[in-house]
Design an enzyme around this catalytic site. Structure first.
Site, PDB file in Angstrom:
ATOM      1  N   ASP A 478       8.024  -7.896  -5.098  1.00 31.18           N
ATOM      2  CA  ASP A 478       6.952  -7.045  -5.612  1.00 31.18           C
ATOM      3  C   ASP A 478       6.651  -7.367  -7.077  1.00 31.18           C
ATOM      4  O   ASP A 478       7.445  -8.029  -7.767  1.00 31.18           O
ATOM      5  CB  ASP A 478       7.398  -5.578  -5.472  1.00 31.18           C
ATOM      6  CG  ASP A 478       6.237  -4.617  -5.310  1.00 31.18           C
ATOM      7  OD1 ASP A 478       5.096  -4.984  -5.650  1.00 31.18           O
ATOM      8  OD2 ASP A 478       6.490  -3.481  -4.862  1.00 31.18           O
ATOM      9  N   ASP A 548      -1.324  -0.811  -0.680  1.00 27.71           N
ATOM     10  CA  ASP A 548      -0.493   0.391  -0.556  1.00 27.71           C
ATOM     11  C   ASP A 548      -1.207   1.463   0.250  1.00 27.71           C
ATOM     12  O   ASP A 548      -0.605   2.471   0.621  1.00 27.71           O
ATOM     13  CB  ASP A 548      -0.143   0.945  -1.948  1.00 27.71           C
ATOM     14  CG  ASP A 548       1.043   0.215  -2.558  1.00 27.71           C
ATOM     15  OD1 ASP A 548       1.746  -0.500  -1.809  1.00 27.71           O
ATOM     16  OD2 ASP A 548       1.263   0.338  -3.771  1.00 27.71           O
TER      17      ASP A 548
HETATM   18  C1  GLA Z   1       4.675  -1.084  -4.817  1.00 29.91           C
HETATM   19  C2  GLA Z   1       4.580  -1.581  -3.389  1.00 29.91           C
HETATM   20  C3  GLA Z   1       5.043  -0.504  -2.449  1.00 29.91           C
HETATM   21  C4  GLA Z   1       6.467  -0.116  -2.787  1.00 29.91           C
HETATM   22  C5  GLA Z   1       6.553   0.315  -4.237  1.00 29.91           C
HETATM   23  C6  GLA Z   1       7.985   0.525  -4.659  1.00 29.91           C
HETATM   24  O1  GLA Z   1       3.742  -0.086  -5.072  1.00 29.91           O
HETATM   25  O2  GLA Z   1       3.285  -1.990  -3.089  1.00 29.91           O
HETATM   26  O3  GLA Z   1       4.950  -0.930  -1.118  1.00 29.91           O
HETATM   27  O4  GLA Z   1       7.309  -1.211  -2.537  1.00 29.91           O
HETATM   28  O5  GLA Z   1       5.985  -0.656  -5.098  1.00 29.91           O
HETATM   29  O6  GLA Z   1       8.089   0.899  -5.979  1.00 29.91           O
END
Ligand code: GLA
Length: 729
Positions: A478, A548
């Site tokens: 990420d 997300d």
């Molecule tokens: C980002 C990712 C999510 C999750 C969060 C965790 O927003 O896109 O899917 O993994 O971080 O902090």
């Protein structure tokens, strides 16, 4: 050979199966773009460059040299000479001047497609040849090599640019774009399509007329970004999904970019793509080289849909390297929306136990398992297992999950550092920052200066050690903030403008190490959802978390925009709980499944809290995944109706390459009273074949399904969908 040189007309002819690209050297000096479009048998169409009209070429009409410069269809225009359109290339000399002209020098044709050092790029064996054209700056003495990768099995021509400082002085590169295309405006006018959005609203398609002046889509965020996207299509205004001229440009790069059109006084359009010159300089000492990334150019004479299918074929077969691209990925369940930071070993094992019984194949432990990370305020950089949460340690958890028959995956954010972390307390200078200002936070975090080897090694080794400590099958990598306060203590004062690009190179190096050290690992990239969903990252990971926003209706638009360029096999898509955490919407469980089946498929919910009905639905959905995923991964994608455009319903399909089978996804968004069934005309089938719809007795000709269509009715309520399976009878 897909590449030919004709000495008489000084023309280069580049042929893919259905397209031709012609370049010519004019006046023994200037490299011009003659033609790009449908396949042509001709090689000499140099009249298209209008060099016989006024103004003539500079050797004949020196008096009007600037008129020539300002109207010539340059293959690679430079700044400062009197071409007043936007330039693709700009240097600054040590004396501070910014004028240069590139003249044709020589060419070579090589078979295959050499890799670009340190950069992702499309690859090919016998399916491509490469043309290298060398240009030279006659007064300053450096060289520029433009490389064209010409594919014989797909209608794509790649371009990349290398600068070699063959002079005896340092030069500063201020702009090195990778591809320029020139268009004459047709009678119907020309449009452009770009992709735009925000966090949780990535890659919405935007089509607009190309009017006079410049229009651009760009990033200066250090990554491709949620907001704009490194893609541009230029198309005739009468082009649609199935008809008309469409030129797509896709950047194989994950950092700052610019994609721009400019319509000038003669209604000629220049389209450009490359590294964003804003915030970019690169010092090139004598003998040094700079390699700019690759742009993939695709021409389709059959509308936007064919352009997308060409990108999909190219990226599936000539960009993504992971062995998983040809495999069904394990159906995963991710604990992020289920628990956020509140979990421990028992909770994760409860989730795994419930998941094991309904066909889910992998548990992914998301953010919150390390250091003191109990919220997103702290601990990035402290990649040590938190044994208060993971009682018994990581290996114990992974082994227990494995015993249940599930694989195990884990989340990292290796490029980041929290000010409240042991790492920051030990190395405050490791964060990207300038010396005279406290850097601004985003999600309470700073960005590690991974351009420094010791920092990059630390971050990589943290990931390495964890992966070696247990049987980990998958990593979600990420990146949750964008870059600002650009400065590195490791760079000279005249090289600070190199940081953005060096950051991307460092990221690529880290991911290359990861997939080399762990060849069986399934890597999924992610950036606050889909902020780094680009062709560059697909070179390292076969899938990327799309957004997300997991709401099925929002995903219709996000996934259609993503699939404009990228294959469905790359789109991370999960079923999540309702009310949806991003929009609060309730959609039927079935519809959430249909929409996620167009991507990699998985779950993002607390499965221990579901009803028996929902657990039965998951059993059906996991079976559907195995039934359709080979088709979804490998087939040809068609947009039939777009909810973003019609505000009522959405329909896409995937057709097998041999046209023996198709799966159609239909979603009616809002219920409408007293409404007819919806007539849908399918696409991409064989009109001569006979088909049946699974679950029905009767048969249809392919022609009937495509030209007459089928009616989809019986959808009562909001957000209902249907999956229709078409089989050759
Ligand atoms: C980002 C990712 C999510 C999750 C969060 C965790 O927003 O896109 O899917 O993994 O971080 O902090």
């Amino acid at each position: 050979m897909a590449i030919k040189y004709f000495e008489n007309s000084k023309t280069f002819k580049l042929d893919t199966p259905n397209t031709t690209y012609l370049l010519a050297v004019v006046d023994d000096a200037y490299l011009g773009q003659v033609y790009y479009g449908r396949s042509l048998p001709d090689s000499d169409l140099n009249y298209l460059l209008r060099t016989q009209e006024n103004p003539l070429v500079p050797s004949v009409n020196e008096r009007e040299t600037l008129s020539f410069y300002d109207s010539f269809a340059w293959e690679y225009p430079t700044a400062g000479i009197g071409d007043y359109r936007d330039a693709a290339f700009k240097v600054r000399t040590t004396s501070g001047h910014e004028v240069c002209l590139l003249k044709y020098d020589s060419y070579e044709i090589v078979s295959g497609k050499p890799a670009l050092k340190g950069l992702p790029a499309t690859f090919a064996g016998a399916e491509a040849d490469t043309l290298n054209i060398t240009l030279i700056e006659p007064d300053l003495g450096f060289k520029v090599i433009i490389s064209y990768g010409v594919f014989s099995n797909v209608d794509a021509i790649t371009k990349s640019v290398k600068v070699i400082n063959t002079s005896s002085d340092t030069i500063y590169l201020e702009k090195v774009l990778s591809s320029v295309l020139n268009f004459e405006k047709p009678d119907c006018g020309m449009d452009m399509i770009t992709l735009h959005g925000s966090w949780a609203r990535e890659r919405h398609m935007c089509r607009r007329e190309i009017a006079y002046g410049r229009a651009s889509s760009s990033s200066i965020r250090g990554e491709s970004g949620h907001q704009d996207h490194p893609f541009l299509a230029v198309l005739s205004s009468d082009a649609d999904e199935d008809r008309g001229d469409v030129y797509g440009m896709s950047f194989v790069y994950s950092g700052n970019f610019i994609a721009q059109t400019e319509r000038n006084q003669f209604d000629v359009i220049r389209a450009e793509m490359g590294i964003n010159p804003e915030g970019f300089t690169w010092r090139l000492k004598p003998g040094e080289e700079f390699q700019a990334p690759e742009v993939v150019n695709v021409y389709s004479s059959q509308g936007i849909g064919q352009m997308s299918r060409t990108f999909h074929d190219l990226y599936r077969n000539h960009l993504i390297r992971s062995k998983y691209k040809d495999m069904q990925r394990p159906i995963l369940i991710n604990n992020w929306e289920a628990t956020y930071f509140q979990f421990d070993t028992n909770k994760l094992l409860d989730i795994a136990r419930a998941a094991a019984g309904v066909g889910i194949e992998m548990l992914v432990m998301d953010d919150g398992w390390f250091g003191k990370r109990s919220s997103d305020n702290c601990a990035l950089g402290d990649w040590v297992v938190n044994e208060e949460k993971l009682q018994g340690g990581l290996k114990y958890l992974v082994d227990e999950v494995n015993k249940l028959g599930l694989k195990f995956g884990i989340w990292f954010e290796p490029e980041m550092i929290s000010p409240d972390s042991d790492l920051y307390r030990a190395h405050p200078d490791w964060a990207i920052q300038v010396p005279y200002r406290k850097p601004g936070l985003s999600r309470c975090q700073l960005v590690l200066d991974i351009t420094r080897k010791e920092v990059r090694d630390y971050a990589y080794n943290c990931v390495y050690k964890i992966l070696k400590s247990a049987n980990i099958a998958y990593v979600k990598w990420d990146m949750n903030r964008q870059l600002a306060d650009i400065g590195s203590i490791a760079l000279d004062s005249d090289c600070q403008g190199e940081l953005f690009h060096r950051y991307v190179l460092a990221l690529y190096e880290m991911q290359e190490r990861l997939i080399t050290d762990f060849p069986d690992l399934l890597l999924e990239n992610c950036s606050g959802g889909g902020a780094r969903f680009d062709a560059g990252m697909l070179y390292y990971s076969p899938q990327i978390w799309c957004s997300d926003d997991t709401d099925a209706i929002e995903r219709l638009t996000i996934q259609q925009g993503t699939a404009l360029v990228y294959p469905l096999s790359t789109m991370g898509a999960h079923v999540s709980v309702c009310p949806n955490h991003s929009v609060g919407r309730n959609t039927p469980f079935e519809t959430r499944g249909y929409v996620a089946l167009s991507g990699t498929f998985g779950y993002e919910l607390d499965i221990t809290k579901l009803s028996d009905y929902e657990m039965d639905m998951i059993k059906d959905q996991t079976a559907m995944y195995h039934k359709y995923n080979d088709l979804v991964r490998n087939g040809d994608y068609y947009r039939i109706a777009s909810y973003q455009e019609n505000k009522a319903y959405d329909c896409t399909s995937v057709v097998a390459k041999d046209k023996s089978e198709a799966v159609v996804t239909f979603v009616r968004v809002m219920g409408i009273p007293n409404v007819h069934s919806q007539r849908i005309k399918l696409k991409g089938l064989d009109e001569k074949k006979t088909y049946r719809i699974e679950g029905e007795e009767r048969t249809y000709s392919g022609a009937a399904l495509m030209y007459a269509g089928i009616n989809i009715g019986g959808l009562w309520g909001d957000f209902n969908g249907r999956l229709i399976h078409i089989l050759e009878a």
